[in-house]
Design a protein around this motif. Structure first.
Motif, mmCIF file in Angstrom:
data_model
loop_
_atom_site.group_PDB
_atom_site.id
_atom_site.type_symbol
_atom_site.label_atom_id
_atom_site.label_comp_id
_atom_site.label_asym_id
_atom_site.label_seq_id
_atom_site.Cartn_x
_atom_site.Cartn_y
_atom_site.Cartn_z
ATOM 1 N N ASP A 22 -11.132 2.936 2.575
ATOM 2 C CA ASP A 22 -11.780 4.243 2.702
ATOM 3 C C ASP A 22 -10.980 5.163 3.621
ATOM 4 O O ASP A 22 -11.128 5.142 4.841
ATOM 5 C CB ASP A 22 -13.206 4.079 3.213
ATOM 6 N N ILE A 23 -10.142 6.001 2.995
ATOM 7 C CA ILE A 23 -9.344 6.965 3.747
ATOM 8 C C ILE A 23 -10.066 8.305 3.904
ATOM 9 O O ILE A 23 -9.508 9.244 4.476
ATOM 10 C CB ILE A 23 -7.979 7.212 3.061
ATOM 11 N N SER A 24 -11.298 8.397 3.418
ATOM 12 C CA SER A 24 -11.962 9.707 3.335
ATOM 13 C C SER A 24 -12.207 10.334 4.705
ATOM 14 O O SER A 24 -12.310 11.561 4.809
ATOM 15 C CB SER A 24 -13.279 9.593 2.564
ATOM 16 N N GLN A 25 -12.320 9.521 5.755
ATOM 17 C CA GLN A 25 -12.555 10.057 7.095
ATOM 18 C C GLN A 25 -11.266 10.186 7.912
ATOM 19 O O GLN A 25 -11.311 10.579 9.080
ATOM 20 C CB GLN A 25 -13.550 9.160 7.848
ATOM 21 N N LYS A 42 -3.645 20.252 0.344
ATOM 22 C CA LYS A 42 -4.775 19.996 1.239
ATOM 23 C C LYS A 42 -5.874 19.283 0.471
ATOM 24 O O LYS A 42 -6.185 19.641 -0.663
ATOM 25 C CB LYS A 42 -5.316 21.316 1.806
ATOM 26 N N ILE A 43 -6.457 18.251 1.120
ATOM 27 C CA ILE A 43 -7.580 17.536 0.524
ATOM 28 C C ILE A 43 -8.839 18.377 0.720
ATOM 29 O O ILE A 43 -9.293 18.581 1.848
ATOM 30 C CB ILE A 43 -7.758 16.150 1.175
ATOM 31 N N ILE A 48 -7.787 18.303 -4.737
ATOM 32 C CA ILE A 48 -6.594 18.598 -3.944
ATOM 33 C C ILE A 48 -6.111 19.997 -4.284
ATOM 34 O O ILE A 48 -5.881 20.311 -5.467
ATOM 35 C CB ILE A 48 -5.458 17.586 -4.218
ATOM 36 N N LYS A 49 -5.946 20.837 -3.276
ATOM 37 C CA LYS A 49 -5.439 22.196 -3.486
ATOM 38 C C LYS A 49 -3.993 22.276 -3.023
ATOM 39 O O LYS A 49 -3.657 21.854 -1.916
ATOM 40 C CB LYS A 49 -6.288 23.217 -2.729
ATOM 41 N N THR A 50 -3.143 22.833 -3.885
ATOM 42 C CA THR A 50 -1.712 22.931 -3.604
ATOM 43 C C THR A 50 -1.356 24.331 -3.106
ATOM 44 O O THR A 50 -1.899 25.325 -3.584
ATOM 45 C CB THR A 50 -0.906 22.621 -4.885
ATOM 46 N N ASP A 75 -4.218 26.075 -8.871
ATOM 47 C CA ASP A 75 -3.662 25.271 -7.774
ATOM 48 C C ASP A 75 -4.588 24.133 -7.355
ATOM 49 O O ASP A 75 -4.392 23.523 -6.305
ATOM 50 C CB ASP A 75 -3.352 26.160 -6.571
ATOM 51 N N LEU A 76 -5.599 23.804 -8.178
ATOM 52 C CA LEU A 76 -6.565 22.748 -7.829
ATOM 53 C C LEU A 76 -6.471 21.591 -8.812
ATOM 54 O O LEU A 76 -6.603 21.781 -10.030
ATOM 55 C CB LEU A 76 -7.988 23.311 -7.829
#
Length: 220
Positions: free
Chosen positions: A191-194, A178-179, A137-139, A119-120
């Protein structure tokens, strides 16, 4: 002004594509948009709001063969009240040339990896020594139907002295995701990381249709 050149291997619209993709849905704030140069995309294109999307896509089938993709749609822009893709990378030069020529999508070609274990999903955009984006990303488990009727995309792209209006559509089966990890080179991709997405989900499998664009030549 850049002149759009017909690709050496031209695959005209419409296209049908199949594959898997991760979609992150955001409500971007003005200060973040301004910091990343996304408040205004052109002389008359000013941000008007709406949901924004970051998409990571692994196309297994397309008219130009398999390829991978990263893109961001910040939201809708006045005066056309349509969305625009501001940044997009793919790992196929055929996809880049045809995407720019057919739909005015400002693609750039870079290497990419996409590895799935259980799932990763582990995804790298850019070269290993000079990455643009890296994420894990985990599904989750429960699938549900997904369609662009719920989150429609109506594109307005300007490239090479032309305006392209395109309404792609697609559908598939999605699972929430989920990221787990995200690193970005902010000089090359916003930069979307935050930022925390409103929603993150993986669609697998999906089918996407890219129709012919309405194309308008700009007057000199």
């Amino acid at each position: 002004m850049e002149k759009l050149i017909k690709p050496r291997s031209h695959f005209p619209a419409p296209w049908t594509l199949k594959g898997e993709g991760i979609i992150m849905v955001y409500n971007f704030k003005k200060d973040w948009l301004e910091k990343n140069g996304l408040w205004r995309l052109g002389p008359s294109e000013v941000y008007m709001g709406g949901l924004g999307f970051v998409m990571l896509v692994n196309y297994h089938e397309s008219p130009v063969g398999p390829y991978k993709e990263l893109l961001i749609i910040p939201g809708k822009y006045n005066p056309h009240k349509r969305q625009s893709i501001s940044h997009i990378f793919v790992d196929s030069e055929n996809s880049t040339e045809n995407g720019r020529y057919n739909w005015g999508i400002p693609k750039e070609t870079v290497p990419m990896i996409w590895q799935t274990e259980g799932d990763l999903d582990t995804i790298g955009i850019g070269s290993e020594g000079d990455p643009i984006l890296y994420c894990e990303i985990k599904t989750k488990n429960i699938p549900f139907p997904a369609t662009t009727r719920l989150l429609p995309i109506r594109l307005h792209q300007v490239l090479g002295g032309k305006t392209f209006l395109t309404d792609p559509n697609g559908s598939g089966w999605a699972k929430l995701a989920k990221i787990e990890k995200m690193n970005i080179d902010a000089d090359r991709f916003p930069d979307i990381s935050q930022l925390k997405p409103l929603l993150c989900f993986k669609v697998n499998p999906f089918t996407m249709h890219f129709p012919l664009s309405q194309i308008h030549e700009h007057q000199e």
